[in-house]
Design a protein around this motif. Sequence first.
Motif, mmCIF file in Angstrom:
data_model
loop_
_atom_site.group_PDB
_atom_site.id
_atom_site.type_symbol
_atom_site.label_atom_id
_atom_site.label_comp_id
_atom_site.label_asym_id
_atom_site.label_seq_id
_atom_site.Cartn_x
_atom_site.Cartn_y
_atom_site.Cartn_z
ATOM 1 N N LEU A 43 0.853 -1.157 -0.092
ATOM 2 C CA LEU A 43 0.123 -0.046 0.132
ATOM 3 C C LEU A 43 0.806 1.049 0.093
ATOM 4 O O LEU A 43 1.782 1.595 0.935
ATOM 5 C CB LEU A 43 -0.745 -0.028 1.225
ATOM 6 N N LEU A 44 0.829 1.963 -1.127
ATOM 7 C CA LEU A 44 1.700 3.358 -1.421
ATOM 8 C C LEU A 44 1.002 4.374 -1.343
ATOM 9 O O LEU A 44 -0.181 4.493 -1.701
ATOM 10 C CB LEU A 44 2.432 2.813 -2.521
ATOM 11 N N GLY A 45 1.745 5.438 -1.032
ATOM 12 C CA GLY A 45 1.173 6.980 -1.111
ATOM 13 C C GLY A 45 1.839 7.696 -0.166
ATOM 14 O O GLY A 45 2.690 7.329 0.713
ATOM 15 N N ARG A 46 1.668 9.009 -0.510
ATOM 16 C CA ARG A 46 2.219 10.191 0.404
ATOM 17 C C ARG A 46 1.835 10.131 1.816
ATOM 18 O O ARG A 46 0.857 9.521 2.041
ATOM 19 C CB ARG A 46 2.327 11.614 -0.482
ATOM 20 N N GLY A 50 -3.740 8.379 4.052
ATOM 21 C CA GLY A 50 -4.880 7.145 4.466
ATOM 22 C C GLY A 50 -4.187 5.986 4.480
ATOM 23 O O GLY A 50 -5.136 5.054 4.864
ATOM 24 N N LYS A 51 -3.056 5.563 4.782
ATOM 25 C CA LYS A 51 -2.342 4.366 4.595
ATOM 26 C C LYS A 51 -2.553 3.712 5.985
ATOM 27 O O LYS A 51 -3.178 2.804 5.888
ATOM 28 C CB LYS A 51 -0.705 4.215 4.152
ATOM 29 N N ILE A 217 -2.824 5.056 -2.824
ATOM 30 C CA ILE A 217 -3.773 5.696 -2.248
ATOM 31 C C ILE A 217 -3.598 7.176 -2.177
ATOM 32 O O ILE A 217 -2.455 7.790 -2.174
ATOM 33 C CB ILE A 217 -4.007 5.063 -0.604
ATOM 34 N N GLU A 218 -4.554 7.787 -2.587
ATOM 35 C CA GLU A 218 -4.501 9.390 -2.661
ATOM 36 C C GLU A 218 -5.888 9.852 -1.964
ATOM 37 O O GLU A 218 -6.954 9.520 -2.538
ATOM 38 C CB GLU A 218 -4.336 9.808 -4.187
ATOM 39 N N ARG A 219 -5.702 10.597 -1.107
ATOM 40 C CA ARG A 219 -6.781 11.245 -0.413
ATOM 41 C C ARG A 219 -7.859 10.403 -0.146
ATOM 42 O O ARG A 219 -9.205 10.742 -0.308
ATOM 43 C CB ARG A 219 -7.476 12.487 -1.349
#
Length: 244
Positions: A43-46, A50-51, A217-219
């Motif tokens: 699970l990736l994202g800045r 929401g990770k 995941i984004e926002r």
Amino acid sequence: MSDEELVELAPLLEVEDIETCYGLSQVLFGMSLSVRTGEMVALLGRNGMGKTTTIRSIMGLTPARAGAIRFAGHEARQLPSFRIAQLGIGLVPEGRQIFPNLTVYENLVAASGNRLGAADPWTLEKIHALFPRLAERGANMGGTLSGGEQQMLAIGRALMTNPRLLILDEATEGLAPLIRDEIWSCLSLLKARGQSILVIDKNVENLTRICDRHYIIERGRAVWSGSSEQLIAEPELQHRYLGI
């Protein structure tokens, strides 16, 4: 197709359109993902997308207010956290959260269990073979360990529950390079053993080397999913959503 084949194809973990809030602040807006038996999924994202909230929702620590969470054929969204763990999910949380006032040995045996009747269960001896440093530090208090040793202990503690799914939130964050390499080697061994894994980490190079699939995941929602080969082939995607 037989009933057995249908069960085999069904995801071990299925998260569908969940919405999660902290008070009046909504963080997840229809987040979905799945993990099949034997898969390693990233699970990736800045930061702040929401990770960790997704992991907390899966574990019932911050319950989702809508959507579905299914694990091993059980509806899990409204279960308390201890029941979700008993279904067979082992969590290595962000910040490790080992018991600082218990010894390394006590941290490990306190979590031991074979609730699911594992054919090849994790034992103290197997954890020591995976992380020899934990055997050396067995009598030391958890709070005296280095960050890397605490992460080894947190992974060992989760494995001692004999989980069907192992979840790691920030698997190598803040660790020295040599310790990071040791953790990645450990995860490769676990995957080869057939352990199902959901992992959050920022090291895309190592994740694409050993993971089967990835979600970005984004926002608060998944905006992309695909294989390691697909993620490697789309550097613009990495730049847009991961800042790489």
